[in-house]
Motif scaffolding. Structure first.
Motif, PDB file in Angstrom:
ATOM      1  N   GLN A 193       0.821  -1.221   0.000  1.00 15.71           N
ATOM      2  CA  GLN A 193       0.000   0.000   0.000  1.00 15.71           C
ATOM      3  C   GLN A 193       0.852   1.267   0.000  1.00 15.71           C
ATOM      4  N   GLU A 221      -2.808   1.252  12.127  1.00 17.41           N
ATOM      5  CA  GLU A 221      -3.827   1.308  11.078  1.00 17.41           C
ATOM      6  C   GLU A 221      -4.383   2.725  10.935  1.00 17.41           C
ATOM      7  N   ILE A 222      -4.609   3.388  12.057  1.00 16.07           N
ATOM      8  CA  ILE A 222      -5.103   4.765  12.008  1.00 16.07           C
ATOM      9  C   ILE A 222      -4.057   5.682  11.379  1.00 16.07           C
ATOM     10  N   GLU A 225      -4.005   5.279   7.681  1.00  8.94           N
ATOM     11  CA  GLU A 225      -5.120   5.956   7.002  1.00  8.94           C
ATOM     12  C   GLU A 225      -4.826   7.443   6.833  1.00  8.94           C
ATOM     13  N   ALA A 228      -2.217   7.974   4.052  1.00  9.19           N
ATOM     14  CA  ALA A 228      -2.685   7.805   2.675  1.00  9.19           C
ATOM     15  C   ALA A 228      -2.911   9.152   1.994  1.00  9.19           C
ATOM     16  N   ASP A 229      -3.233  10.174   2.804  1.00  8.35           N
ATOM     17  CA  ASP A 229      -3.439  11.515   2.259  1.00  8.35           C
ATOM     18  C   ASP A 229      -2.147  12.326   2.202  1.00  8.35           C
TER      19      ASP A 229
END
Length: 448
Positions: A193, A221-222, A225, A228-229
Motif C-alpha cells: 500500500q 492502522e489509524i 489511514e 494515505a493523504d
C-alpha cells in the motif's frame, strides 16, 4: 489422543479486508507470536503440549492485548478441535448451556471443542460451576481468559480443574517486530500500500501501546489511514494526532489498581520519595480519584509515620482539604507534596502496633470490671458503694503522676502496648516513658 497438525493454514476467513488490522494479523502459528518467550519458548512444557495436541483446560491470565485469544485459537488449531468463543460480558447461563450441549454432541461424535471464555472472571459462581462436569468428562477443553487475579475472581472448583498460565505484557521491542510484520505483509497487512513508517515512529507507537499488541496495530492502522493523504509517509505531525489520547493500563477496581496503591504505600514506608511520587503520578495518570488517594495518604500518615512526626497527619489533612478546595490539577500538587514529606520524614508504626495489641486484649479478655478507684461517682449511692474510692488525683501527686496507681482491671495487671522507636519525636517519648515505667514498677514493688 491424536497429534495436532502444524499450523500452516491461515486462521482468517475470505472477507479479510473488512476486518481490523489487528484481527487480520493474528499469528497463524506459535512461531508467529510475539512476546511470551518464557511461556512458549521451544521445549517449554506448554509449547510441547500444544504442538503435540495434548492440551489441557487452562486459565490464561494477563493484561489486554498480550495474546490470550490468539493462543486459544492456536490451541484449537493444533488439537484439530472446534473453536467456540463466548464472552462473559455478553453471555448468560442459557447461552452457556446451549454452547455446552453442542460441545457434548460433538464429543459423542468423536470431535473435540476448545471453549474459549473471554473475561471469565465476570461470570458468577453458578455460571462458573456450569463448566465443571464438562471439563471433568473432557467434552470441552476449557480456556478462560482473564485480566484479573484468578485466585480472587474464580471459584476454587474451577481453578482445581484448570492450570493457570500467566502471560506478560508484550515488550516494546516485540511490539515493534509485530508492527514491521504488519507493514510488510501484503496478504493480511499493509504491505503493497506504499505506507512508510520509520523506526523511530514505530518505536513511538510501540511505547504508546503500553504492552498491548492489538492496540499497537490499531494505532498503526489509524496512522496509515492518515498517511494515505500524505503520500503514504507517516509524519511526526500525523503521529501526534494518533497518539494524542493515549492512556496507560489502569483498572480502577482491578488488580493493577491495588498493586499500584500498594506500591505507593510501600514506597512511602520505605522512605523513598522518588518512588512514592512516581506511583502517585501513575495513579493520577490512570484516572484514580484524587480524593481516594488523599484518604490513603492520610492513612499512611497515621499508620506508618505516626508519633515519630505528628505533623504528618496534620499535613495530610490540610493537603486533603486543599484538594477539596482547589480540585484538579491545582490540588494534585498539595497531595504530591505531602507524599514527598511522608516518604522523607521519620517513621514509626509503634502507635499502630500498640492499638492492635490493646484490641487483642479486649477481644480475648472479655468484659473486665473497671477498677473501683477509676469508676465515676456522680451520685451519693455510688460514693457509698465505694466508686472512686482510693483514686489519687495526679495533679496533687509529686511530679504530677500517681506512680502506684494502676489503669488496668485487676485481673489483667499492667500491660505495655506502646513501645516508641528511636526515630523522630518518639526518641523523646521513649526516654520519658522508659523512666516513667521504671518508676511505676518501683512504686508498685514498694507498695506490695
Amino acid at each position: 489422543m491424536r497429534k495436532g497438525k502444524p499450523a500452516t493454514e491461515p486462521l482468517f476467513q475470505p472477507a479479510e479486508g473488512l476486518k481490523p488490522l489487528a484481527e487480520r494479523m493474528r499469528p497463524a502459528s506459535l512461531d508467529d507470536m510475539v512476546g511470551q518467550r518464557r511461556l512458549l519458548a521451544p521445549g517449554s512444557a506448554l509449547r510441547r503440549a500444544v504442538e503435540s495436541g495434548r492440551v489441557h483446560s487452562m486459565i490464561l491470565w494477563g493484561p489486554p492485548g498480550c495474546g490470550k485469544t490468539t493462543l486459544a485459537l492456536l490451541l484449537a488449531r493444533y488439537a484439530e478441535a472446534e473453536f467456540v468463543a463466548i464472552s462473559a460480558v455478553l453471555s448468560g447461563l442459557p447461552q452457556v448451556r446451549e454452547v455446552l450441549a453442542a460441545a457434548e454432541q460433538r464429543f459423542n461424535e468423536g470431535r473435540r471443542t476448545v471453549l474459549f471464555v473471554d473475561e471469565v472472571h465476570r461470570f458468577n459462581k453458578t455460571q462458573q460451576d456450569a463448566f465443571l462436569p464438562h471439563i471433568e468428562r473432557g467434552s470441552i477443553l476449557f480456556v478462560g481468559a482473564t485480566t484479573e487475579n484468578p485466585s480472587f475472581e474464580l471459584n476454587s472448583a474451577l481453578l482445581s480443574r484448570c492450570r493457570v498460565h500467566v502471560l506478560e505484557a508484550v515488550s516494546p521491542e516485540d511490539i515493534t517486530q509485530a508492527l514491521r510484520r504488519a507493514l510488510a505483509d501484503e496478504a493480511r497487512g499493509l504491505g503493497g500500500q506504499g505506507i512508510a513508517v520509520d523506526d523511530e515512529r514505530l518505536r513511538e507507537i510501540a511505547g504508546a501501546a503500553d504492552g498491548d499488541v492489538r492496540r499497537a496495530l490499531t494505532l498503526l492502522e489509524i496512522a496509515a489511514e492518515l498517511a494515505a493523504d500524505e503520500g503514504g509517509h507517516v509524519t511526526e505531525a500525523a503521529l501526534v494526532q494518533v497518539l494524542a489520547d493515549r492512556t496507560r493500563r489502569f483498572d480502577k477496581q482491578g488488580e493493577q489498581f491495588y498493586d499500584q496503591i500498594s506500591a505507593l504505600h510501600k514506597s512511602v514506608r520505605s522512605s523513598n520519595p522518588d518512588g512514592a511520587l512516581y506511583w502517585f503520578a501513575r495513579m493520577l495518570d490512570g484516572g484514580c480519584d484524587p480524593a481516594y488517594l488523599a484518604r490513603r495518604i492520610t492513612r499512611m500518615a497515621v499508620e506508618d509515620v505516626g508519633l515519630a512526626d505528628p505533623r504528618a497527619l496534620q499535613m495530610a489533612i490540610e493537603a486533603w482539604d486543599a484538594y477539596e478546595r482547589l480540585g484538579s490539577p491545582e490540588g494534585d500538587l498539595a497531595l504530591a507534596q505531602v507524599v514527598i514529606y511522608l516518604a522523607s520524614c521519620a517513621k514509626s508504626n509503634a502507635g499502630y502496633v500498640a492499638f492492635k495489641a490493646a484490641q487483642a486484649d479486649v477481644r480475648e479478655g472479655g468484659t473486665q470490671e473497671v477498677p473501683i478507684h477509676l469508676r465515676n461517682a456522680p451520685t451519693k449511692l455510688m460514693k457509698q458503694l465505694g466508686y472512686g474510692s482510693g483514686y489519687q488525683y495526679d495533679h496533687d501527686a509529686p511530679h504530677g503522676i500517681a506512680l502506684d496507681q494502676t489503669a488496668f482491671p485487676e485481673a489483667m495487671g499492667e500491660r505495655v502496648y506502646y513501645e516508641p522507636v528511636d526515630r523522630g519525636l518518639e526518641i523523646k517519648l521513649k526516654d520519658k516513658l522508659d523512666r516513667l515505667r521504671a518508676a511505676r514498677a518501683e512504686a508498685r514493688k514498694a507498695h506490695d
